[in-house]
Design a protein around this motif. Sequence first.
Motif, PDB file in Angstrom:
ATOM      1  N   UNK A   1     -36.298  -7.297  42.723  1.00  0.00           N
ATOM      2  CA  UNK A   1     -36.378  -7.670  44.257  1.00  0.00           C
ATOM      3  C   UNK A   1     -34.866  -7.552  44.796  1.00  0.00           C
ATOM      4  N   UNK A   2     -33.795  -8.574  44.027  1.00  0.00           N
ATOM      5  CA  UNK A   2     -32.821  -8.656  44.775  1.00  0.00           C
ATOM      6  C   UNK A   2     -31.899  -7.229  44.522  1.00  0.00           C
ATOM      7  N   UNK A   3     -32.051  -6.615  43.324  1.00  0.00           N
ATOM      8  CA  UNK A   3     -31.489  -5.336  43.206  1.00  0.00           C
ATOM      9  C   UNK A   3     -31.674  -4.298  44.396  1.00  0.00           C
TER      10      UNK A   3
ATOM     11  N   UNK B   1     -32.415   7.602  44.476  1.00  0.00           N
ATOM     12  CA  UNK B   1     -31.836   7.957  43.501  1.00  0.00           C
ATOM     13  C   UNK B   1     -30.529   6.725  42.812  1.00  0.00           C
ATOM     14  N   UNK B   2     -29.832   6.766  43.963  1.00  0.00           N
ATOM     15  CA  UNK B   2     -28.781   5.915  43.748  1.00  0.00           C
ATOM     16  C   UNK B   2     -28.936   4.518  43.566  1.00  0.00           C
ATOM     17  N   UNK B   3     -30.081   4.127  44.064  1.00  0.00           N
ATOM     18  CA  UNK B   3     -30.684   2.602  43.819  1.00  0.00           C
ATOM     19  C   UNK B   3     -31.210   2.568  42.359  1.00  0.00           C
TER      20      UNK B   3
ATOM     21  N   UNK C   1     -29.535  -0.118  39.374  1.00  0.00           N
ATOM     22  CA  UNK C   1     -30.436  -1.100  38.564  1.00  0.00           C
ATOM     23  C   UNK C   1     -30.234  -0.713  37.089  1.00  0.00           C
ATOM     24  N   UNK C   2     -29.914   0.694  36.750  1.00  0.00           N
ATOM     25  CA  UNK C   2     -29.799   0.951  35.379  1.00  0.00           C
ATOM     26  C   UNK C   2     -28.397   0.611  35.179  1.00  0.00           C
ATOM     27  N   UNK C   3     -27.295   0.669  35.813  1.00  0.00           N
ATOM     28  CA  UNK C   3     -25.907   0.076  35.568  1.00  0.00           C
ATOM     29  C   UNK C   3     -25.914  -1.149  35.517  1.00  0.00           C
TER      30      UNK C   3
END
Length: 167
Positions: free
Chosen positions: A71-73, A89-91, A95-97
């Motif tokens: 949720x925070x991410x 897409x950037x989000x 999250x992956x990074x």
Amino acid sequence: QGGGRLEVYLDLVMILNFLVDLLLLIATNRLSGHGAGLRRAVPAAVLGGVYGGACVIPGFTFLAGTMWRLVSLCLISVISFGIHREAVRRGVLFIILSMALGGVALGFERGGFWSIVLAALGVCLLCLFGFHGRIGNKYVQVCVEKLCFTALLDTGNTLTDPLTGQQ
């Protein structure tokens, strides 16, 4: 650590989370072909710092759970990138990074504050220089009526000779 008690300094936790989130947001922007976007990344990273600090306050440690972390991410992503298709897409990339950095941080578990900051800086530098700031070769700004977005220019021939560098 004294007498079986672990001391955690709230200000350091917040600064660490702010720095790591800021570096990851910059890396995400660069990797996705955008500028640093500090005007939006700084407030988003501040939220990340506050969230990180809240996770260590007695009574609020439940916030460190996976659901609240996601949720925070997501909130950090919305603040930094906005709400549109490219932002999603950037989000997801952010999250992956963040998760990748979490895995690196587990490897540096005993290293403390500076090892995590250096790991985040390493991920950021990899995105900036390892991918030359972008995935792909050429980006162009495309506008259709009022909708504008960044697109990868695909000529259909990106293969090059490894010795000469020619197509």
